[in-house]
Design a protein around this motif. Sequence first.
Motif, PDB file in Angstrom:
ATOM      1  N   GLU A 195      -2.739   8.048   7.113  1.00  0.00           N
ATOM      2  CA  GLU A 195      -4.158   8.349   6.900  1.00  0.00           C
ATOM      3  C   GLU A 195      -4.737   7.513   5.755  1.00  0.00           C
ATOM      4  O   GLU A 195      -5.812   6.929   5.884  1.00  0.00           O
ATOM      5  CB  GLU A 195      -4.229   9.840   6.543  1.00  0.00           C
ATOM      6  CG  GLU A 195      -5.591  10.486   6.600  1.00  0.00           C
ATOM      7  CD  GLU A 195      -5.466  11.941   6.166  1.00  0.00           C
ATOM      8  OE1 GLU A 195      -5.956  12.250   5.073  1.00  0.00           O
ATOM      9  OE2 GLU A 195      -4.841  12.749   6.900  1.00  0.00           O
ATOM     10  N   LYS A 196      -4.024   7.436   4.648  1.00  0.00           N
ATOM     11  CA  LYS A 196      -4.537   6.742   3.464  1.00  0.00           C
ATOM     12  C   LYS A 196      -4.508   5.221   3.617  1.00  0.00           C
ATOM     13  O   LYS A 196      -5.333   4.522   3.047  1.00  0.00           O
ATOM     14  CB  LYS A 196      -3.733   7.136   2.209  1.00  0.00           C
ATOM     15  CG  LYS A 196      -3.851   8.601   1.841  1.00  0.00           C
ATOM     16  CD  LYS A 196      -5.254   8.977   1.450  1.00  0.00           C
ATOM     17  CE  LYS A 196      -5.405  10.476   1.319  1.00  0.00           C
ATOM     18  NZ  LYS A 196      -6.808  10.906   1.187  1.00  0.00           N
ATOM     19  N   THR A 197      -3.529   4.721   4.370  1.00  0.00           N
ATOM     20  CA  THR A 197      -3.439   3.261   4.531  1.00  0.00           C
ATOM     21  C   THR A 197      -4.237   2.775   5.742  1.00  0.00           C
ATOM     22  O   THR A 197      -4.363   1.577   5.964  1.00  0.00           O
ATOM     23  CB  THR A 197      -1.972   2.804   4.708  1.00  0.00           C
ATOM     24  OG1 THR A 197      -1.400   3.520   5.808  1.00  0.00           O
ATOM     25  CG2 THR A 197      -1.160   3.045   3.454  1.00  0.00           C
ATOM     26  N   ASN A 198      -4.740   3.745   6.501  1.00  0.00           N
ATOM     27  CA  ASN A 198      -5.537   3.417   7.686  1.00  0.00           C
ATOM     28  C   ASN A 198      -4.758   2.515   8.642  1.00  0.00           C
ATOM     29  O   ASN A 198      -5.278   1.522   9.153  1.00  0.00           O
ATOM     30  CB  ASN A 198      -6.841   2.745   7.225  1.00  0.00           C
ATOM     31  CG  ASN A 198      -7.890   2.747   8.310  1.00  0.00           C
ATOM     32  OD1 ASN A 198      -7.835   3.580   9.213  1.00  0.00           O
ATOM     33  ND2 ASN A 198      -8.826   1.823   8.227  1.00  0.00           N
ATOM     34  N   ALA A 217       0.843  -1.214   0.000  1.00  0.00           N
ATOM     35  CA  ALA A 217       0.000   0.000   0.000  1.00  0.00           C
ATOM     36  C   ALA A 217       0.874   1.258   0.000  1.00  0.00           C
ATOM     37  O   ALA A 217       0.616   2.205  -0.743  1.00  0.00           O
ATOM     38  CB  ALA A 217      -0.912  -0.016   1.222  1.00  0.00           C
TER      39      ALA A 217
END
Lengths: 242, 95
Positions: B34-37, B16
């Motif tokens: 944030e984007k990969t949580n 990711a």
Amino acid sequence: MLCFLYGLFNKLNPMQETKLMTEQESLEIIQSMIQKAKASYHDKGISSLLWGSVVTIASLVSFTQKQYDFYIGFDIWLIVLFAIIPQIIISIKEGKEIKVKKYEDETIDTVWMVYGISIFCLVFYQNITPNVSNNIIKNEGWQLTKHFINNLQPDVIITPFVPSIFSLYLILYALPTLVTGVTKKFKPMIFGAIVCYAMFIVSCFTTSKYDMLCGAVAAISCWLIPGIILRKKYLKSKAANV
Amino acid sequence: MFKDLDPILHSQLRLAVMSLLIGVKEAEFTFIREKTNSTAGNLSVQVNKLKDAGYIDVAKKFKDNYPLTTCKITKQGIDAFELYVKNLQGYLKVK
């Protein structure tokens, strides 16, 4: 119990290291992350709104002054010069908020910077060349005069000028707008640039007074309307993330 | 005969991270998180693994008195990612 906790952890934290992936899942991750990276930055539209408003106001005031033969007391195009100050503040503020740098954003920023330099050069050219040309032709021992064909008015000595100079500004307005629109796949800016080129063609056939109206239409379509759309999009996405 | 998928990349979070970085010049650690949580701790470990493999560059600096970590994919990382995708396509075509 441990298995339950491990399962719970997996569910709560989908992006963790230990879980094995199938090839299909790998592909899904790649697609999803590339999409996330693409959609990560939303232009706030403030710069577009600023320049759209400023150029529209300056163009319309110039037209009104010529149409109704009055002067507001200062050169209205100075507001374009003063708009650079808020633009610098906006750029610094937005630069601090950006968490990801994309290659395309760098290219677009460069195009706008080159556009700014080109506009400055054109303003310089517009203001300097008439006097320089005047001095050159004076040294050569001749002068430019306006001669009325019907001989009802006497000849008038005139300073050299660049015919329909505003048409050149319109070509410049369209350039960074089209680059941004095509690169960002943002149709309102592509449409705005097309309108701007159309206004350029119109301005080639009109007097400088109506060129100002063409300039206003170009500024509204290139920046003001796309700026409003960008702003709405940004506020909508911000509200969705709260 | 299938080529083995790169074990460094064949992991959810590392893949990711690389997928995010492949299309951008550089990204802040908080953006990736944030984007990969993912959690900061887990991401930090995976980022270090990618860094040790030479796939990404990690720069640590300060911004407004706060530490700021930025990540950038390297040429080696781009090559590895492209090879991974190519091998992945090989697997998927057969299935």
